[in-house]
Write an enzyme that holds these catalytic residues in place. Structure first.
Site, short mmCIF file in Angstrom:
data_model
loop_
_atom_site.label_atom_id
_atom_site.label_comp_id
_atom_site.label_asym_id
_atom_site.label_seq_id
_atom_site.Cartn_x
_atom_site.Cartn_y
_atom_site.Cartn_z
N CYS A 2 0.85 -1.18 0.00
CA CYS A 2 0.00 0.00 0.00
C CYS A 2 0.89 1.24 0.00
O CYS A 2 2.09 1.15 0.21
CB CYS A 2 -0.86 0.02 1.25
SG CYS A 2 -1.77 -1.51 1.47
N ARG A 27 1.34 1.81 -6.06
CA ARG A 27 1.54 0.82 -5.00
C ARG A 27 0.26 0.05 -4.68
O ARG A 27 0.29 -0.95 -3.95
CB ARG A 27 2.04 1.50 -3.72
CG ARG A 27 3.39 2.15 -3.89
CD ARG A 27 3.84 2.80 -2.60
NE ARG A 27 4.15 1.83 -1.57
CZ ARG A 27 5.33 1.26 -1.41
NH1 ARG A 27 6.32 1.55 -2.21
NH2 ARG A 27 5.53 0.39 -0.45
N TRP A 87 -3.64 -1.84 -1.34
CA TRP A 87 -3.51 -3.05 -2.13
C TRP A 87 -3.86 -4.16 -1.14
O TRP A 87 -3.06 -4.51 -0.28
CB TRP A 87 -2.06 -3.19 -2.62
CG TRP A 87 -1.77 -4.43 -3.40
CD1 TRP A 87 -1.48 -5.67 -2.91
CD2 TRP A 87 -1.69 -4.55 -4.83
NE1 TRP A 87 -1.24 -6.53 -3.93
CE2 TRP A 87 -1.36 -5.89 -5.11
CE3 TRP A 87 -1.87 -3.66 -5.88
CZ2 TRP A 87 -1.22 -6.35 -6.42
CZ3 TRP A 87 -1.71 -4.14 -7.17
CH2 TRP A 87 -1.39 -5.46 -7.43
N ASN A 113 1.05 0.27 5.92
CA ASN A 113 1.48 -0.52 4.77
C ASN A 113 2.14 -1.77 5.33
O ASN A 113 2.98 -1.66 6.21
CB ASN A 113 2.49 0.29 3.94
CG ASN A 113 3.18 -0.55 2.90
OD1 ASN A 113 2.59 -1.48 2.36
ND2 ASN A 113 4.42 -0.22 2.59
N GLY A 114 1.77 -2.95 4.83
CA GLY A 114 2.43 -4.17 5.30
C GLY A 114 1.49 -5.08 6.04
O GLY A 114 0.26 -4.98 5.90
N GLU A 496 14.14 -19.73 -16.69
CA GLU A 496 13.77 -18.35 -16.37
C GLU A 496 14.96 -17.40 -16.60
O GLU A 496 14.79 -16.30 -17.10
CB GLU A 496 13.28 -18.29 -14.91
CG GLU A 496 12.91 -16.92 -14.38
CD GLU A 496 11.80 -16.20 -15.17
OE1 GLU A 496 11.16 -16.81 -16.05
OE2 GLU A 496 11.63 -15.00 -14.91
N LYS A 500 14.91 -14.24 -19.17
CA LYS A 500 15.23 -12.86 -18.77
C LYS A 500 16.28 -12.28 -19.73
O LYS A 500 16.16 -11.15 -20.18
CB LYS A 500 15.79 -12.78 -17.33
CG LYS A 500 14.83 -13.02 -16.23
CD LYS A 500 13.76 -11.97 -16.06
CE LYS A 500 12.55 -12.29 -16.89
NZ LYS A 500 11.39 -12.81 -16.27
N GLU A 503 14.69 -11.58 -23.22
CA GLU A 503 13.72 -10.48 -23.25
C GLU A 503 14.38 -9.12 -23.21
O GLU A 503 13.95 -8.20 -23.89
CB GLU A 503 12.84 -10.49 -22.00
CG GLU A 503 12.02 -11.64 -21.75
CD GLU A 503 11.16 -11.39 -20.52
OE1 GLU A 503 10.05 -10.90 -20.69
OE2 GLU A 503 11.60 -11.71 -19.40
N HIS A 519 22.42 -34.48 -26.37
CA HIS A 519 21.51 -34.93 -27.42
C HIS A 519 21.28 -33.84 -28.47
O HIS A 519 20.32 -33.89 -29.22
CB HIS A 519 20.18 -35.37 -26.81
CG HIS A 519 20.35 -36.50 -25.84
ND1 HIS A 519 20.62 -37.78 -26.24
CD2 HIS A 519 20.36 -36.52 -24.49
CE1 HIS A 519 20.75 -38.56 -25.16
NE2 HIS A 519 20.60 -37.81 -24.09
N LYS A 618 3.33 -6.01 -21.21
CA LYS A 618 3.24 -6.56 -19.86
C LYS A 618 2.07 -7.54 -19.73
O LYS A 618 2.17 -8.54 -19.06
CB LYS A 618 3.10 -5.41 -18.85
CG LYS A 618 3.11 -5.84 -17.41
CD LYS A 618 4.50 -6.25 -16.95
CE LYS A 618 4.53 -6.80 -15.55
NZ LYS A 618 5.73 -7.62 -15.31
C1 F6R Z 1 8.47 -12.63 -18.78
C2 F6R Z 1 7.07 -12.37 -18.59
C3 F6R Z 1 6.09 -13.15 -19.38
C4 F6R Z 1 4.85 -13.45 -18.53
C5 F6R Z 1 3.78 -14.11 -19.40
C6 F6R Z 1 2.58 -14.49 -18.60
O1 F6R Z 1 9.28 -11.80 -18.01
O2 F6R Z 1 6.70 -11.51 -17.84
O3 F6R Z 1 6.65 -14.31 -19.87
O4 F6R Z 1 5.22 -14.29 -17.50
O5 F6R Z 1 3.39 -13.22 -20.42
O6 F6R Z 1 2.00 -13.37 -18.02
P1 F6R Z 1 1.02 -13.49 -16.81
O7 F6R Z 1 1.80 -14.01 -15.65
O8 F6R Z 1 0.50 -12.11 -16.59
O9 F6R Z 1 -0.04 -14.45 -17.22
#
Ligand code: F6R
Length: 623
Positions: A2, A27, A87, A113-114, A496, A500, A503, A519, A618
């Protein structure tokens, strides 16, 4: 996550508080409220929704439910006040759960907050002595506790209350008896004072008051701060004075939103300890097990009755699901099927009433994940959503929801939400194990204790790891290919880590189960090819060391994430990124962090915009 803000001075508080909250809306934004003191009265206005809802209410006619507040609040020249944007963590999104909260006599108001971990015990005690609670929140207990300790000195009462509170939080309190005083306290969550001329601000983040002052004091953990228009004093909970120099921040508004970090992604990487603490806090309050009885969660009988788990997700969330599969199989001995949502939805999967299907999605809006969940539900499965976003579509398409509590993630590359998704998978694995009695109680207690330690371990890791990742990035930022390998719970971390890098740095990278290397992918290795290996402690570490040797024999430059104190991997690698020791099954939550930092350092050396990588969004609401 929050946002809190406070003002004490000579100017009308209402506009300053609203302006501060507008800067903190990132937030949290499911409800908001402010309280001000004027003419011997505290007025509070709270509203569900974002700040426009609060603004409308403040501008609108008197609301019978809030008493005299709106009009009085608008008209009176109140110069002391506190505000909050929420939040939700404890208690659903509703007006009575919105902050500020007050004691039964309505003389002490607080914004928090928390999370207060021991709020249930405190609430019982306070209720027994006459406190009347009006919300479902943990935060309200702070107002009652301060009122209980109040004897003419708010700072003294806050110090006494602080000593009794467990958890991680920051709060600001005010009382009718001392109309030109605010008192704040910090335990883990941020709290910053903005120093003005005959006025003072206090907030969760600098942007809340940046338009009025750049002179700040950062409050540390375990400190209580008292603000009066002409004075700020900081003490320990025991009342010993603390000296804290006033610093001048030269941040522009955008840097301020990033908390002084150069990018949102770096800020969010640094928020991971906090985000994890929020996600696990009350769920691990019982030392002997895990509680997943949040409002909106699935009934325990459904969890206990599941014959098979199916996990569907995309991207980073899918990688969290891979960790979940290992944890649930290992601890709860339930079969787990896992698929990428965009494949699952078109596969005509065999799924039905005895299956528990888990959709993991940070946004809760990913089209493919929603479609996979919908399909499973249509075929009779029970669907559980794990998401970071209240009110998202996933919460409406599921029979139950567990929230990650990472706060808003702005950087397109997921970081803190991944760590929180993995944590929820661990909690679920342990709860299932408890219900199915597949793990000894002592072992569950041991794992719960280890999970509770992870936020501290992350904080320690982030402090130590940044410069190592930078130094390694210096040696490989211009490579045109990276191979990531791992085995068992190291595999999702490798996946992962590679995602990263791809991307945000646009470098081609592959991630493979280490045993698969020979393989095919081993043909890609050449003199100096960076091979990033997730080599934390595990029962398959010696197998992985053999794979590392195979890579090295082809001239690869091996960078390994290892468990602190490692001696097994070290002789075989070129560079190491150590993470604190923990139970081996929990290592992924730590091991991913050096890989986030490495990808970050590489991308920055290539001069790229990590917060908004090309071609990405996003939230992916199209299939
Ligand atoms: C990578 C990333 C994406 C999301 C994917 C699913 O850094 O953010 O691979 O993980 O688009 O998104 P959500 O979790 O919102 O369903």
């Amino acid at each position: 996550m929050c946002g809190i803000v406070g003002y004490v001075g000579e100017r009308p508080a209402r506009e300053l508080l609203l302006e501060g909250l507008r800067q903190l809306e990132y937030r949290g934004y499911d409800s908001a409220g402010i309280s001000v003191i004027a003419e011997g009265q505290i007025d509070a206005v709270r509203a569900v929704g974002n700040l426009s809802a609060l603004q409308e209410k403040l501008d609108g006619p008197v609301s019978p439910r809030e008493g005299v507040a709106p009009v009085a609040l608008a008209a009176k020249p109140a110069t002391t006040g506190i505000g909050h944007t929420r939040w939700a963590t404890h208690g659903r999104v509703s007006e009575k759960n919105a902050h500020p909260h007050s004691d039964s006599a309505d003389r002490v108001h607080v914004v928090v907050n928390g999370i207060v971990e021991n709020y249930m015990a405190l609430k019982e005690r306070l209720a027994a002595t006459g406190s009347v609670f009006t919300s479902e929140t943990d935060a309200e207990v702070i107002a009652h506790l301060i009122a209980e300790h109040y004897d003419g000195d708010l700072a003294e009462a806050v110090r006494a209350a602080y000593i009794e509170l467990e958890g991680h939080f920051a709060f600001v309190a005010m009382t009718l008896e001392e109309p030109d005083v605010l008192v704040g306290a910090r335990k883990e969550c941020p709290l910053i004072v903005g120093r003005g001329e005959d006025e003072q601000f206090v907030a969760s983040a600098v942007p809340a008051f940046l338009a009025h002052t750049r002179r700040v004091q950062f409050i540390d953990n375990g400190e209580i701060v008292t603000l009066r228009p002409d004075e700020v004093t900081i003490t320990t909970p025991a009342g010993e004075p603390v000296e804290r120099p006033v610093q001048t921040v030269d941040w522009d508004p955008e840097t301020a939103q990033k908390g002084g970090f150069e990018t949102f992604m770096l800020k969010e990487i640094h928020e991971q300890a906090d985000a994890l603490a929020e996600t696990i806090s009350d769920r691990t309050a019982r030392a002997t097990g895990v509680d997943l009885d949040d409002e909106g969660a699935l009934e325990e009988s459904i969890l206990a009755g599941a014959r098979r788990i199916v996990i569907v997700a995309c991207g980073t969330a899918y990688h969290a699901g891979v960790v979940g599969r290992y944890a649930i199989e290992e601890w709860a001995r339930l079969p787990v099927e896992l698929d990428i949502a965009s494949e699952y939805r078109y596969r005509n999967p065999v799924v039905g009433p005895s299956d528990l299907v888990i959709g993991i999605s940070q946004s809760g809006e990913t089209a493919d994940t929603l479609a996979a969940m919908r399909l499973a539900r249509e075929r009779g499965a029970t669907v559980l959503a794990i998401t970071n976003t209240m009110g998202s579509q996933a919460t409406r398409e599921a029979d139950g929801v567990l929230f990650t509590r990472a706060g808003l993630e702005i950087g397109v590359a997921a970081t803190k939400t991944f760590v929180c998704q993995v944590a929820v998978m661990y909690l679920l694995g342990l709860r299932l194990a408890e219900l199915r009695q597949t793990l000894a109680r002592e072992r569950i207690a041991e794992l719960v204790a280890e999970i509770k330690h992870l936020p501290n371990a992350i904080a320690e890791l982030i402090r130590a790891c940044g410069s190592r990742a930078e130094a390694i990035a210096d040696t490989c930022w211009d490579s045109d290919f990276f191979l990531y390998i791992g085995r068992h719970i190291g595999l999702p971390v490798a996946l992962e880590g590679a995602l990263k890098l791809k991307e945000i740095s646009y470098i081609s990278a592959d991630a493979y189960a280490a045993g698969e290397m020979k393989h095919g992918p081993i043909a890609l290795l050449d003199e100096g090819t960076p091979v990033v290996c997730v080599a934390t402690q595990s029962p398959v570490l010696d197998k992985l060391v053999s794979n590392i040797q195979e890579a090295r024999a082809r001239g690869a430059r091996v960078i390994a994430v290892v468990t602190a104190g490692d001696t097994v991997v070290e002789p075989h690698v070129d560079a190491m990124l150590p993470v604190p020791a923990s139970d081996w099954m929990l290592q992924p939550i730590l091991a991913v962090i050096p890989l986030q930092l490495l990808a970050y350092a590489v991308a920055r050396r290539r001069g790229l915009n990590v917060d908004q990588p090309r071609n990405l969004a996003k939230t992916v609401t199209v299939e």
